[in-house]
Design a protein around this motif. Sequence first.
Motif, PDB file in Angstrom:
ATOM      1  N   ARG A  70      12.470  34.978  32.307  1.00 24.76           N
ATOM      2  CA  ARG A  70      12.411  33.808  31.426  1.00 24.76           C
ATOM      3  C   ARG A  70      13.771  33.533  30.797  1.00 24.76           C
ATOM      4  N   SER A  71      14.523  34.572  30.484  1.00 17.00           N
ATOM      5  CA  SER A  71      15.853  34.398  29.895  1.00 17.00           C
ATOM      6  C   SER A  71      16.781  33.670  30.854  1.00 17.00           C
ATOM      7  N   VAL A  72      16.688  33.989  32.142  1.00 16.68           N
ATOM      8  CA  VAL A  72      17.510  33.304  33.145  1.00 16.68           C
ATOM      9  C   VAL A  72      17.170  31.810  33.163  1.00 16.68           C
ATOM     10  N   SER A  73      15.882  31.479  33.165  1.00 15.95           N
ATOM     11  CA  SER A  73      15.458  30.076  33.196  1.00 15.95           C
ATOM     12  C   SER A  73      15.925  29.332  31.953  1.00 15.95           C
ATOM     13  N   ARG A  74      15.765  29.941  30.791  1.00 16.03           N
ATOM     14  CA  ARG A  74      16.127  29.262  29.539  1.00 16.03           C
ATOM     15  C   ARG A  74      17.617  29.029  29.430  1.00 16.03           C
ATOM     16  N   SER A  75      18.428  29.983  29.866  1.00 16.28           N
ATOM     17  CA  SER A  75      19.874  29.798  29.781  1.00 16.28           C
ATOM     18  C   SER A  75      20.320  28.657  30.694  1.00 16.28           C
ATOM     19  N   LYS A 126      10.120  39.994  39.333  1.00 15.87           N
ATOM     20  CA  LYS A 126       9.255  39.016  38.674  1.00 15.87           C
ATOM     21  C   LYS A 126       9.922  37.644  38.661  1.00 15.87           C
ATOM     22  N   THR A 127       9.100  36.595  38.760  1.00 13.73           N
ATOM     23  CA  THR A 127       9.587  35.216  38.735  1.00 13.73           C
ATOM     24  C   THR A 127       8.924  34.463  37.594  1.00 13.73           C
ATOM     25  N   ALA A 128       9.736  33.786  36.779  1.00  8.72           N
ATOM     26  CA  ALA A 128       9.226  32.951  35.690  1.00  8.72           C
ATOM     27  C   ALA A 128       9.369  31.497  36.101  1.00  8.72           C
ATOM     28  N   ASN A 129       8.244  30.821  36.300  1.00 13.12           N
ATOM     29  CA  ASN A 129       8.256  29.422  36.739  1.00 13.12           C
ATOM     30  C   ASN A 129       8.362  28.515  35.518  1.00 13.12           C
ATOM     31  N   VAL A 130       9.557  27.968  35.296  1.00 12.81           N
ATOM     32  CA  VAL A 130       9.819  27.105  34.144  1.00 12.81           C
ATOM     33  C   VAL A 130      10.205  25.720  34.645  1.00 12.81           C
TER      34      VAL A 130
END
Length: 296
Positions: A46-51, A281-285
């Motif tokens: 999730r941190s990768v997606s948000r950045s 893990k993958t966070a779908n954002v």
Amino acid sequence: MSRRGFTLIELMVSLIVATIVGGALVRMTLAQARFMDQQEAWRSARSVSRSGINRLVSDLRNVEAVGGVEAAVAGGQDFTIRVPYAFGVLCRVNANVTTVSLLPVDSAMYNGPGYSGFAWRKNTTGAYTYVAGTALPVLPGTVIDCTGALPVGFGITTVASINGSPAGQVVNLTSAAGLLAPPAGPDVGSIVFLYRQVRYQFKNSVSVPGRTALWRTTLGIGGTTEELAAPFANTARVNFYVLNTATAQAAVPALLSDIRGLELVLDGMSERTPGGSTAPKTANVTTSVFFQNRPD
């Protein structure tokens, strides 16, 4: 006096009970450790997606609707936008030099690398014309071009610094062909903004070898390239909102001027595979950004 001790059977029963309890505690501890490892992997993804979202939205929120997207390739993993970063009004057109009075702008934003040119707005249609710049904007030292050399009754005062805030400034903008003077060209008082060409790509990462990263490149004068965030899943991309459609499409439209916004599909991933899993893990954002100054 004789003392009675533990029998062999009692010792065996005690060992069996202790083994059962200890095994249960070990299993609980391992399960908790795996759970925490899984949660840490989710947080990392999730941190990768948000950045990635933070920087993209910062650039996209002021992009102009019709000419804001300059290039895009199939797959939505490589696109170039024109990012406005300073606004003002036109004072004078003289050959290939255009004098503009700029509103106050943050100095770090203004002095950042990648100046590409300027755009001016036609008052009658609201359409912007983009002009490639040939040199960085400089202070011309001719403020009178804005306050004096104008039609009677029409003067432009550059905004001064107030309580230490950034001040406006008068700049000369140069172009290869130059602009036509009014009435054929832009009118005095037309809105003008400076822009940077910014290219975003999902491509191989340097910080996390073998994985995909989001890259940002400024293409103008003194432009730079930086890896913003990694790793992303191969599904990370942008989709395109075309004209008045409510659903974003994956295909790049035939006319880039029909794009009215972008859907950001930022599928961030954890750098490593947590215990008990077979893959990172993958966070779908997913979020959407719509452009400004829509003519429709």
